[in-house]
Design a protein around this motif. Structure first.
Motif, PDB file in Angstrom:
ATOM      1  N   ALA A  80       0.867  -1.170   0.000  1.00  0.00           N
ATOM      2  CA  ALA A  80       0.000   0.000   0.000  1.00  0.00           C
ATOM      3  C   ALA A  80       0.908   1.225   0.000  1.00  0.00           C
ATOM      4  O   ALA A  80       1.720   1.393   0.907  1.00  0.00           O
ATOM      5  N   THR A  81       0.796   2.053  -1.037  1.00  0.00           N
ATOM      6  CA  THR A  81       1.715   3.175  -1.201  1.00  0.00           C
ATOM      7  C   THR A  81       1.301   4.383  -0.376  1.00  0.00           C
ATOM      8  O   THR A  81       2.104   4.960   0.343  1.00  0.00           O
ATOM      9  N   HIS A  82       0.056   4.789  -0.504  1.00  0.00           N
ATOM     10  CA  HIS A  82      -0.441   5.966   0.193  1.00  0.00           C
ATOM     11  C   HIS A  82      -1.957   5.956   0.124  1.00  0.00           C
ATOM     12  O   HIS A  82      -2.547   5.094  -0.530  1.00  0.00           O
ATOM     13  N   GLY A  83      -2.575   6.879   0.804  1.00  0.00           N
ATOM     14  CA  GLY A  83      -4.029   6.899   0.808  1.00  0.00           C
ATOM     15  C   GLY A  83      -4.574   8.306   0.775  1.00  0.00           C
ATOM     16  O   GLY A  83      -3.839   9.281   0.925  1.00  0.00           O
ATOM     17  N   PHE A  84      -5.876   8.386   0.563  1.00  0.00           N
ATOM     18  CA  PHE A  84      -6.553   9.678   0.541  1.00  0.00           C
ATOM     19  C   PHE A  84      -8.043   9.445   0.715  1.00  0.00           C
ATOM     20  O   PHE A  84      -8.523   8.321   0.595  1.00  0.00           O
ATOM     21  N   ILE A  85      -8.752  10.510   0.998  1.00  0.00           N
ATOM     22  CA  ILE A  85     -10.205  10.433   1.079  1.00  0.00           C
ATOM     23  C   ILE A  85     -10.733  10.908  -0.259  1.00  0.00           C
ATOM     24  O   ILE A  85     -10.405  11.999  -0.723  1.00  0.00           O
ATOM     25  N   LYS A  86     -11.516  10.050  -0.883  1.00  0.00           N
ATOM     26  CA  LYS A  86     -12.015  10.322  -2.224  1.00  0.00           C
ATOM     27  C   LYS A  86     -13.253  11.201  -2.146  1.00  0.00           C
ATOM     28  O   LYS A  86     -14.185  10.906  -1.424  1.00  0.00           O
ATOM     29  N   LYS A  87     -13.279  12.259  -2.944  1.00  0.00           N
ATOM     30  CA  LYS A  87     -14.420  13.175  -2.931  1.00  0.00           C
ATOM     31  C   LYS A  87     -15.231  13.090  -4.213  1.00  0.00           C
ATOM     32  O   LYS A  87     -16.358  13.533  -4.281  1.00  0.00           O
ATOM     33  N   VAL A  88     -14.654  12.518  -5.256  1.00  0.00           N
ATOM     34  CA  VAL A  88     -15.354  12.379  -6.533  1.00  0.00           C
ATOM     35  C   VAL A  88     -15.334  10.918  -6.949  1.00  0.00           C
ATOM     36  O   VAL A  88     -14.605  10.112  -6.366  1.00  0.00           O
ATOM     37  N   ASP A  89     -16.126  10.568  -7.944  1.00  0.00           N
ATOM     38  CA  ASP A  89     -16.223   9.166  -8.359  1.00  0.00           C
ATOM     39  C   ASP A  89     -14.916   8.619  -8.917  1.00  0.00           C
ATOM     40  O   ASP A  89     -14.544   7.492  -8.661  1.00  0.00           O
ATOM     41  N   LYS A  90     -14.220   9.433  -9.692  1.00  0.00           N
ATOM     42  CA  LYS A  90     -13.006   8.966 -10.338  1.00  0.00           C
ATOM     43  C   LYS A  90     -11.799   9.194  -9.425  1.00  0.00           C
ATOM     44  O   LYS A  90     -11.700  10.220  -8.769  1.00  0.00           O
ATOM     45  N   VAL A  91     -10.887   8.244  -9.405  1.00  0.00           N
ATOM     46  CA  VAL A  91      -9.651   8.424  -8.628  1.00  0.00           C
ATOM     47  C   VAL A  91      -8.802   9.467  -9.363  1.00  0.00           C
ATOM     48  O   VAL A  91      -8.539   9.329 -10.556  1.00  0.00           O
ATOM     49  N   PRO A  92      -8.385  10.523  -8.665  1.00  0.00           N
ATOM     50  CA  PRO A  92      -7.594  11.578  -9.316  1.00  0.00           C
ATOM     51  C   PRO A  92      -6.306  11.036  -9.941  1.00  0.00           C
ATOM     52  O   PRO A  92      -5.612  10.215  -9.344  1.00  0.00           O
ATOM     53  N   LYS A  93      -6.009  11.510 -11.154  1.00  0.00           N
ATOM     54  CA  LYS A  93      -4.834  11.048 -11.893  1.00  0.00           C
ATOM     55  C   LYS A  93      -3.550  11.286 -11.102  1.00  0.00           C
ATOM     56  O   LYS A  93      -2.654  10.447 -11.118  1.00  0.00           O
ATOM     57  N   ASN A  94      -3.471  12.424 -10.385  1.00  0.00           N
ATOM     58  CA  ASN A  94      -2.235  12.706  -9.645  1.00  0.00           C
ATOM     59  C   ASN A  94      -1.997  11.666  -8.542  1.00  0.00           C
ATOM     60  O   ASN A  94      -0.860  11.362  -8.210  1.00  0.00           O
ATOM     61  N   GLU A  95      -3.069  11.100  -7.975  1.00  0.00           N
ATOM     62  CA  GLU A  95      -2.903  10.051  -6.951  1.00  0.00           C
ATOM     63  C   GLU A  95      -2.374   8.766  -7.588  1.00  0.00           C
ATOM     64  O   GLU A  95      -1.513   8.093  -7.028  1.00  0.00           O
ATOM     65  N   ILE A  96      -2.887   8.433  -8.769  1.00  0.00           N
ATOM     66  CA  ILE A  96      -2.401   7.240  -9.481  1.00  0.00           C
ATOM     67  C   ILE A  96      -0.948   7.444  -9.884  1.00  0.00           C
ATOM     68  O   ILE A  96      -0.108   6.556  -9.693  1.00  0.00           O
ATOM     69  N   ASP A  97      -0.623   8.641 -10.412  1.00  0.00           N
ATOM     70  CA  ASP A  97       0.765   8.936 -10.805  1.00  0.00           C
ATOM     71  C   ASP A  97       1.711   8.814  -9.615  1.00  0.00           C
ATOM     72  O   ASP A  97       2.827   8.307  -9.741  1.00  0.00           O
ATOM     73  N   ARG A  98       1.252   9.272  -8.469  1.00  0.00           N
ATOM     74  CA  ARG A  98       2.064   9.188  -7.243  1.00  0.00           C
ATOM     75  C   ARG A  98       2.342   7.728  -6.884  1.00  0.00           C
ATOM     76  O   ARG A  98       3.467   7.363  -6.552  1.00  0.00           O
TER      77      ARG A  98
END
Length: 113
Positions: A80-98
């Motif tokens: 598990a690399t990192h986490g966040f609280i999702k606010k929209v349906d799609k996972v933000p691209k910057n989180e995937i890039d990270r």
């Protein structure tokens, strides 16, 4: 039966420990369940080599991004690399890039050993 073992990298560990004890229990329960079942509601592929652990609890959509390491004979590890609280349906691209950058760094370091 456990299909894989999850290892939390520093950033994933940090976000989990920031939650209250009930939320932490739910996250860890879902990850434990994901290790034993093949439930896309708990653990699903986002793109290429990046996956997400999914926990919906107390009105929060908590996501931990992860990647697989199958280079060991016996254990299949998921990091598990990192986490966040999702606010929209799609996972933000910057989180995937990270997550992709963390994965690349992990395998680069592993090759140097």
């Amino acid at each position: 039966m456990q299909n894989f073992q999850t290892i939390f990298l520093e950033e994933a560990d940090k976000i989990i420990s920031g939650f209250d004890s009930k939320t932490i229990k739910k996250i860890l329960y879902n990850i434990d369940l994901a290790e034993q079942t093949n439930d896309p509601k708990l653990f699903k592929k986002l793109q290429n080599d990046i996956w997400e652990f999914r926990t919906n609890f107390a009105g929060l959509q908590i996501r931990l991004l992860a990647f697989w390491d199958k280079t060991y004979d016996k254990d299949t590890l998921v990091f598990a690399t990192h986490g966040f609280i999702k606010k929209v349906d799609k996972v933000p691209k910057n989180e995937i890039d990270r997550a992709v950058r963390i994965r690349e760094k992990y395998f680069d370091n592993k090759l140097k050993k």
